[in-house]
Write an enzyme that holds these catalytic residues in place. Structure first.
Site, mmCIF file in Angstrom:
data_model
loop_
_atom_site.group_PDB
_atom_site.id
_atom_site.type_symbol
_atom_site.label_atom_id
_atom_site.label_comp_id
_atom_site.label_asym_id
_atom_site.label_seq_id
_atom_site.Cartn_x
_atom_site.Cartn_y
_atom_site.Cartn_z
ATOM 1 C CD GLU A 177 -3.154 -0.124 0.279
ATOM 2 O OE1 GLU A 177 -2.928 -0.046 -0.948
ATOM 3 O OE2 GLU A 177 -4.179 0.308 0.809
ATOM 4 C CB THR B 237 -4.889 6.989 -1.706
ATOM 5 O OG1 THR B 237 -5.899 6.068 -2.141
ATOM 6 C CG2 THR B 237 -4.757 6.905 -0.195
HETATM 7 N N1 HSE Z 1 -7.219 5.260 5.517
HETATM 8 C C1 HSE Z 1 -6.784 5.515 4.168
HETATM 9 C C2 HSE Z 1 -7.128 6.949 3.822
HETATM 10 C C3 HSE Z 1 -7.481 4.578 3.253
HETATM 11 O O1 HSE Z 1 -8.244 7.350 4.103
HETATM 12 O O2 HSE Z 1 -6.288 7.667 3.286
HETATM 13 C C4 HSE Z 1 -7.173 4.794 1.817
HETATM 14 O O3 HSE Z 1 -7.885 3.846 1.059
#
Ligand code: HSE
Length: 285
Positions: A120, A168
């Site tokens: 990730e 993201t």
């Molecule tokens: N917790 C992460 C965010 C998840 O909100 O940036 C991204 O899929």
């Protein structure tokens, strides 16, 4: 050769930024791995043209490197990239589980969550595990630095994905760097309410517990049509609705029997803003 399927997931659930996650039944990525001298990656399926094949830039390649498990990796994408539905996490999770089996590494699911989270990081810049945890463990998951809790909850969900792309990385830039004590108290109250709701399979508590005044408002501003879609979801019976992960998908919680109405209302709301969208209904998987 080993093939593993990993589903879409929704992270945060409003009050649990970088902590909460839930697994869907579908859509899903399907990853096939075969031993090789060097890692190579082939990507097909939804949005595959936007995903790098370079093993150093692809979540699956980073996972292979972390496991010291070179392989020919074929990824059939069912989860659209930059959707807020854990697309990169699905690929990373499926690859970690598949390579663990292919190479007989005997890592536990919890160790595989950490490995997949490294994948990730290659995409978002942060090794958050709130998508890979439910992708591997299923159910509702709570991620902390020292481990992951998972709960087999049974809550009806609707995710509506508008035809908008938000990375993201970009969505993390709008997250506030600090919060007031009042906001912290409200957020902890919401998160605790949501967790109680998951243990009790109570969609009202889960919906109420998604309320968040910290991260969600900043991210909602990035999603054209967000306010109208959330209002439509509530009017159609959703107990709560919020940004799914980093967006642009919106996650709604419903009572069983209301999923279709909520999905239709949100699709109509986006259409009224001239935005195509598609809906996925699921119970936490
Ligand atoms: N917790 C992460 C965010 C998840 O909100 O940036 C991204 O899929």
């Amino acid at each position: 050769m080993v093939t593993v399927r990993a589903p879409a997931t929704s992270a945060n659930l409003g009050s649990g930024f970088d902590v909460f996650g839930v697994a869907f039944d579908r859509p899903a990525d399907v990853v096939t791995v075969e031993r090789a001298r060097e890692t190579s990656i082939e990507v097909t399926g939804v949005g595959s043209e936007y995903i790098p094949n370079d093993p150093e830039k692809n979540t699956a390649g980073v996972v292979a490197s972390a496991l010291d498990a070179p392989a020919s990796i074929s990824i059939d994408k069912g989860v659209r990239p930059s959707s807020g539905l854990g697309s990169s996490a699905a690929s990373a999770a499926a690859t970690a589980v598949a390579l663990n089996e292919l190479y007989g590494r005997n890592l536990s699911d919890h160790e595989l969550v950490q490995v997949a989270a490294e994948g990730e990081a290659a995409v978002s810049g942060t090794a958050h595990a709130d998508n890979v945890a439910p992708a591997i463990l299923g159910g509702f998951t709570v991620v902390r630095e020292d481990g992951v809790e998972s709960v087999d909850a049974s809550i009806p969900l609707v995710a509506v994905l508008p035809d908008i792309v938000i990375s993201t990385r970009d969505a993390r830039h709008v997250v506030p760097e600090s919060i007031t004590i009042e906001d912290m108290v409200r957020t902890v109250g919401s998160a605790a309410t949501l967790t109680a709701g998951m243990y009790r399979d109570d969609p009202d508590l889960v919906g109420r517990g998604m309320e968040d005044d910290v991260v969600t408002p900043a991210r909602a501003d990035l999603i054209q049509g967000y306010d109208r879609a959330v209002e439509a979801a509530r009017e159609a019976g959703a107990t709560g609705a919020t940004v799914s992960g980093a967006g642009p998908a919106i996650l709604a919680v419903t009572h069983s029997g209301d999923q279709r109405d909520v999905a239709a209302a949100m699709l109509d709301a986006f259409e009224a803003d001239g935005i195509d969208s598609r809906a996925f209904t699921s119970t936490i998987g």
